[in-house]
Scaffold this motif. Structure first.
Motif, PDB file in Angstrom:
ATOM      1  N   LYS A  44       0.841  -1.192   0.000  1.00 31.12           N
ATOM      2  CA  LYS A  44       0.000   0.000   0.000  1.00 31.12           C
ATOM      3  C   LYS A  44       0.880   1.248   0.000  1.00 31.12           C
ATOM      4  N   ASN A  45       0.490   2.224  -0.821  1.00 32.55           N
ATOM      5  CA  ASN A  45       1.224   3.480  -0.896  1.00 32.55           C
ATOM      6  C   ASN A  45       0.817   4.337   0.306  1.00 32.55           C
ATOM      7  N   VAL A  46       1.713   4.530   1.246  1.00 33.13           N
ATOM      8  CA  VAL A  46       1.389   5.265   2.465  1.00 33.13           C
ATOM      9  C   VAL A  46       1.361   6.770   2.228  1.00 33.13           C
ATOM     10  N   ASN A  47       1.953   7.254   1.139  1.00 32.71           N
ATOM     11  CA  ASN A  47       1.984   8.692   0.862  1.00 32.71           C
ATOM     12  C   ASN A  47       0.730   9.179   0.133  1.00 32.71           C
ATOM     13  N   ARG A  48      -0.117   8.258  -0.315  1.00 27.23           N
ATOM     14  CA  ARG A  48      -1.305   8.655  -1.048  1.00 27.23           C
ATOM     15  C   ARG A  48      -2.326   9.263  -0.102  1.00 27.23           C
ATOM     16  N   ARG A  49      -2.824  10.430  -0.485  1.00 24.79           N
ATOM     17  CA  ARG A  49      -3.755  11.165   0.361  1.00 24.79           C
ATOM     18  C   ARG A  49      -5.150  11.073  -0.241  1.00 24.79           C
ATOM     19  N   THR A  50      -6.161  10.851   0.586  1.00 26.63           N
ATOM     20  CA  THR A  50      -7.533  10.815   0.084  1.00 26.63           C
ATOM     21  C   THR A  50      -8.050  12.238  -0.056  1.00 26.63           C
ATOM     22  N   LYS A  51      -8.962  12.437  -1.016  1.00 26.51           N
ATOM     23  CA  LYS A  51      -9.519  13.767  -1.270  1.00 26.51           C
ATOM     24  C   LYS A  51     -11.015  13.724  -1.020  1.00 26.51           C
ATOM     25  N   ASN A  52     -11.547  14.831  -0.534  1.00 29.74           N
ATOM     26  CA  ASN A  52     -12.982  14.901  -0.363  1.00 29.74           C
ATOM     27  C   ASN A  52     -13.638  15.246  -1.699  1.00 29.74           C
ATOM     28  N   LEU A  53     -14.966  15.174  -1.748  1.00 31.11           N
ATOM     29  CA  LEU A  53     -15.702  15.375  -2.991  1.00 31.11           C
ATOM     30  C   LEU A  53     -15.484  16.763  -3.568  1.00 31.11           C
ATOM     31  N   LYS A  54     -15.436  17.763  -2.707  1.00 27.09           N
ATOM     32  CA  LYS A  54     -15.253  19.135  -3.188  1.00 27.09           C
ATOM     33  C   LYS A  54     -13.917  19.277  -3.914  1.00 27.09           C
ATOM     34  N   ALA A  55     -12.860  18.681  -3.369  1.00 28.32           N
ATOM     35  CA  ALA A  55     -11.545  18.763  -4.000  1.00 28.32           C
ATOM     36  C   ALA A  55     -11.532  18.020  -5.331  1.00 28.32           C
ATOM     37  N   VAL A  56     -12.190  16.868  -5.388  1.00 22.07           N
ATOM     38  CA  VAL A  56     -12.235  16.093  -6.625  1.00 22.07           C
ATOM     39  C   VAL A  56     -12.989  16.867  -7.701  1.00 22.07           C
ATOM     40  N   LEU A  57     -14.141  17.472  -7.342  1.00 22.37           N
ATOM     41  CA  LEU A  57     -14.924  18.233  -8.314  1.00 22.37           C
ATOM     42  C   LEU A  57     -14.167  19.475  -8.792  1.00 22.37           C
ATOM     43  N   THR A  58     -13.479  20.137  -7.890  1.00 25.58           N
ATOM     44  CA  THR A  58     -12.698  21.310  -8.270  1.00 25.58           C
ATOM     45  C   THR A  58     -11.590  20.915  -9.229  1.00 25.58           C
ATOM     46  N   GLN A  59     -10.920  19.815  -8.947  1.00 26.59           N
ATOM     47  CA  GLN A  59      -9.840  19.347  -9.814  1.00 26.59           C
ATOM     48  C   GLN A  59     -10.389  18.966 -11.192  1.00 26.59           C
ATOM     49  N   GLU A  60     -11.543  18.325 -11.229  1.00 29.56           N
ATOM     50  CA  GLU A  60     -12.156  17.940 -12.508  1.00 29.56           C
ATOM     51  C   GLU A  60     -12.563  19.172 -13.305  1.00 29.56           C
ATOM     52  N   ARG A  61     -13.131  20.164 -12.631  1.00 27.44           N
ATOM     53  CA  ARG A  61     -13.535  21.408 -13.295  1.00 27.44           C
ATOM     54  C   ARG A  61     -12.321  22.120 -13.888  1.00 27.44           C
ATOM     55  N   GLU A  62     -11.238  22.130 -13.133  1.00 25.81           N
ATOM     56  CA  GLU A  62     -10.007  22.764 -13.600  1.00 25.81           C
ATOM     57  C   GLU A  62      -9.434  22.024 -14.807  1.00 25.81           C
ATOM     58  N   ARG A  63      -9.484  20.697 -14.770  1.00 26.91           N
ATOM     59  CA  ARG A  63      -8.995  19.901 -15.893  1.00 26.91           C
ATOM     60  C   ARG A  63      -9.820  20.167 -17.151  1.00 26.91           C
ATOM     61  N   GLU A  64     -11.169  20.232 -17.014  1.00 32.78           N
ATOM     62  CA  GLU A  64     -12.032  20.522 -18.161  1.00 32.78           C
ATOM     63  C   GLU A  64     -11.777  21.927 -18.699  1.00 32.78           C
ATOM     64  N   LYS A  65     -11.541  22.888 -17.804  1.00 31.96           N
ATOM     65  CA  LYS A  65     -11.261  24.258 -18.226  1.00 31.96           C
ATOM     66  C   LYS A  65      -9.965  24.318 -19.034  1.00 31.96           C
ATOM     67  N   ASN A  66      -8.923  23.625 -18.562  1.00 29.73           N
ATOM     68  CA  ASN A  66      -7.649  23.587 -19.275  1.00 29.73           C
ATOM     69  C   ASN A  66      -7.800  22.907 -20.632  1.00 29.73           C
ATOM     70  N   GLU A  67      -8.611  21.857 -20.690  1.00 35.12           N
ATOM     71  CA  GLU A  67      -8.848  21.156 -21.955  1.00 35.12           C
ATOM     72  C   GLU A  67      -9.560  22.061 -22.960  1.00 35.12           C
ATOM     73  N   ARG A  68     -10.574  22.805 -22.491  1.00 35.19           N
ATOM     74  CA  ARG A  68     -11.276  23.745 -23.381  1.00 35.19           C
ATOM     75  C   ARG A  68     -10.334  24.827 -23.879  1.00 35.19           C
ATOM     76  N   GLU A  69      -9.468  25.328 -23.011  1.00 36.50           N
ATOM     77  CA  GLU A  69      -8.515  26.366 -23.398  1.00 36.50           C
ATOM     78  C   GLU A  69      -7.513  25.826 -24.425  1.00 36.50           C
ATOM     79  N   ARG A  70      -7.061  24.592 -24.238  1.00 32.27           N
ATOM     80  CA  ARG A  70      -6.135  23.976 -25.180  1.00 32.27           C
ATOM     81  C   ARG A  70      -6.789  23.814 -26.553  1.00 32.27           C
TER      82      ARG A  70
END
Length: 167
Positions: free
Chosen positions: A47-73
């Motif tokens: 098991k990777n002990v350095n892996r950190r779990t994320k809450n839903l808000k962080a996951v959604l924010t990261q996904e939104r940011e990824r989609e924004k970068n993709e649209r800009e590209r």
């Protein structure tokens, strides 16, 4: 009354290796899969002990940011590939990227009016009883509603989520 634990005790019989009758395995031991090999498990997994779990808000924010970068590209690629004359081919025109999709949470609310359903049958209910406030589908349901008691009407209204005020 005798003290606790003073009754007859069962003798735990220990079978030795040279016993003529071996112990009978219990049903749980017979049905157990613990002794079977598990080929689906990786024996080298750690098991990777350095892996950190994320809450839903962080996951959604990261996904939104990824989609924004993709649209800009994609926008930058379109600008680079644009014809000098300004003419665009039909296949080069992209679909509307801001169109709401199944995955987008930010879809606008519907502009259509909310549908009304019969409180008794669940069918479309265009009519409302003025005395009880219950919605009904047709006149046969209205006859049934007129025969309902006040408590039954309140229960139907509370099932719909309306504060039941029966006149």
């Amino acid at each position: 009354m005798p003290p606790k634990g003073s009754g007859k005790r069962k003798l735990n019989t220990v079978y030795s290796d040279d016993s003529p009758t071996p112990p009978v395995p219990t049903l749980a031991e017979q049905l157990s899969y613990l002794h079977n090999p598990r080929p689906f498990k990786n024996p080298n997994y750690t098991k990777n002990v350095n892996r950190r779990t994320k809450n839903l808000k962080a996951v959604l924010t990261q996904e939104r940011e990824r989609e924004k970068n993709e649209r800009e590209r994609r926008r930058q690629e379109r600008e680079e590939n644009m014809e000098v004359d300004g003419e665009k081919k039909a296949e080069d025109i992209p679909l509307d990227e801001d169109m709401p999709t199944y995955a987008s949470i930010e879809a606008p609310p519907s502009v259509l009016p909310q549908r009304r359903y019969c409180d008794i049958t669940g069918l479309e209910g265009p009519y409302t009883d003025p005395a009880t406030g219950l919605r009904y589908h047709d006149k046969s349901i209205y006859e049934l509603i007129k025969g309902l008691s006040a408590t039954a009407a309140k229960e139907y209204l509370s099932a719909r989520g309306v504060n039941p005020i029966v006149k």
